[in-house]
Structures are given as structure tokens and as C-alpha cells.
Motif scaffolding. Structure first.
Motif, short mmCIF file in Angstrom:
data_model
loop_
_atom_site.label_atom_id
_atom_site.label_comp_id
_atom_site.label_asym_id
_atom_site.label_seq_id
_atom_site.Cartn_x
_atom_site.Cartn_y
_atom_site.Cartn_z
N MET A 82 33.14 49.02 36.35
CA MET A 82 34.49 48.67 36.80
C MET A 82 35.38 48.46 35.60
O MET A 82 35.15 47.53 34.81
N ASN A 83 36.37 49.31 35.44
CA ASN A 83 37.33 49.21 34.35
C ASN A 83 38.72 48.94 34.91
O ASN A 83 38.98 49.19 36.09
N GLY A 84 39.59 48.46 34.07
CA GLY A 84 40.95 48.18 34.52
C GLY A 84 41.00 47.25 35.70
O GLY A 84 41.79 47.44 36.64
N LEU A 85 40.20 46.19 35.64
CA LEU A 85 40.11 45.28 36.79
C LEU A 85 41.43 44.58 37.06
O LEU A 85 42.19 44.25 36.13
N LYS A 86 41.68 44.36 38.34
CA LYS A 86 42.90 43.71 38.81
C LYS A 86 42.52 42.45 39.61
O LYS A 86 41.42 42.38 40.16
N PRO A 87 43.42 41.49 39.70
CA PRO A 87 43.11 40.30 40.50
C PRO A 87 42.70 40.64 41.93
O PRO A 87 41.84 39.95 42.50
N GLU A 88 43.26 41.69 42.48
CA GLU A 88 42.90 42.08 43.85
C GLU A 88 41.50 42.66 43.97
O GLU A 88 41.03 42.91 45.08
N ASP A 89 40.82 42.86 42.85
CA ASP A 89 39.41 43.27 42.89
C ASP A 89 38.48 42.07 43.08
O ASP A 89 37.27 42.26 43.25
N THR A 90 39.03 40.88 43.03
CA THR A 90 38.21 39.68 43.21
C THR A 90 37.56 39.68 44.58
O THR A 90 38.22 39.82 45.60
N ALA A 91 36.23 39.55 44.59
CA ALA A 91 35.48 39.62 45.84
C ALA A 91 34.00 39.38 45.54
O ALA A 91 33.59 39.36 44.37
N GLY A 110 24.55 39.81 47.14
CA GLY A 110 25.92 39.78 46.67
C GLY A 110 26.07 39.14 45.30
O GLY A 110 25.27 38.29 44.91
N THR A 111 27.10 39.57 44.59
CA THR A 111 27.41 38.99 43.29
C THR A 111 28.93 38.81 43.21
O THR A 111 29.69 39.70 43.60
N GLN A 112 29.35 37.67 42.71
CA GLN A 112 30.78 37.33 42.69
C GLN A 112 31.47 37.97 41.49
O GLN A 112 30.98 37.89 40.35
N VAL A 113 32.58 38.62 41.75
CA VAL A 113 33.46 39.14 40.70
C VAL A 113 34.81 38.45 40.86
O VAL A 113 35.41 38.51 41.93
N THR A 114 35.26 37.81 39.79
CA THR A 114 36.55 37.13 39.80
C THR A 114 37.39 37.66 38.66
O THR A 114 36.95 37.65 37.51
N VAL A 115 38.59 38.12 38.99
CA VAL A 115 39.51 38.67 37.99
C VAL A 115 40.72 37.75 37.91
O VAL A 115 41.45 37.60 38.91
N SER A 116 40.93 37.18 36.77
CA SER A 116 42.07 36.26 36.59
C SER A 116 43.29 37.04 36.11
O SER A 116 43.16 38.05 35.42
N PRO A 117 44.49 36.57 36.48
CA PRO A 117 45.72 37.28 36.11
C PRO A 117 45.93 37.33 34.60
O PRO A 117 45.45 36.45 33.88
#
Length: 117
Positions: A82-91, A110-117
Motif C-alpha cells: 500500500m503506497n500513497g496512503l490516505k486517511p480514508e484508507d484507515t480500516a 484482521g490487522t489494523q491500518v491507521t493513516v494519520s493526516p
């Protein structure tokens, strides 16, 4: 049947990258279609990417050009770069598998992905 275990999630800033891995145990991994789904809070689970036994990939429009799915049948592992991650990819991202069914029948925890602004 295959059992699936994801790894590689975490916290990353917007624009960053993560690679998720999914290790499968059981027989005949190579003939399974493997998928990565995600579920954000308050939203339905959605298919992000899938890879067939012939290694042909498909992607949701929201991640095309940013995410890459791949598989290593010798290691019984599927990856999601996953490249260019965006906050909306948080899931929470789930690895999944299907063999003869149109529906995915096997799921990881499941594994948590959190993208901060």
C-alpha cells in the motif's frame, strides 16, 4: 481449507506506505483466489484487491494505482503493498480466500491500518 494470519498493519502518516502479509496454512494454497478486504468504522466490509490462482489481480477503484496485490505460492503468502496512503484508507484489513465459491469462505483475524493526516 486454509487458515489465514495477517501481519504488517500499523500507524502511518498520509502519503506513507505499508505492506501487509497473509500467511496461509493448509493444502492447495496455489489454487485459491486470495483477497484483501477492509472495514472502516460504521462502514460495510469492501473488497480492496484480489488475486487469482493465475496471479491476475483486480482492484477496487479507490486503490488502483496505489495498492499492489501479489502472491508467493512457495511461501503460501499473499501480500498487499500500500503506497500513497490516505486517511480514508484507515480500516481493519482482512485476508480472505475462496476456492470454488463466488463468496470468500476463509478469513483471517484482521490487522489494523491507521493513516494519520
Amino acid at each position: 481449507q486454509v487458515q489465514l494470519v495477517e501481519s504488517g498493519g500499523g500507524l502511518v502518516q498520509a502519503g506513507g506506505s505499508l505492506r501487509l502479509s497473509c500467511a496461509a496454512s493448509g493444502s492447495s494454497f496455489s489454487i485459491y483466489t486470495m483477497g484483501w478486504h477492509r472495514q472502516a468504522p460504521g462502514k460495510q466490509r469492501e473488497l480492496v484487491a484480489a488475486i487469482r490462482s493465475d496471479a491476475s489481480p483486480t482492484y477496487a477503484d479507490s486503490v488502483k494505482g496505489r495498492f499492489t496485490i501479489s502472491r508467493d505460492n512457495a511461501k503460501n503468502t499473499v501480500y498487499l503493498q500500500m503506497n500513497g496512503l490516505k486517511p480514508e484508507d484507515t480500516a481493519i484489513y482482512y485476508c480472505s480466500a475462496r476456492r470454488y465459491s463466488r463468496n470468500y469462505t476463509n478469513w483471517g483475524q484482521g490487522t489494523q491500518v491507521t493513516v494519520s493526516p
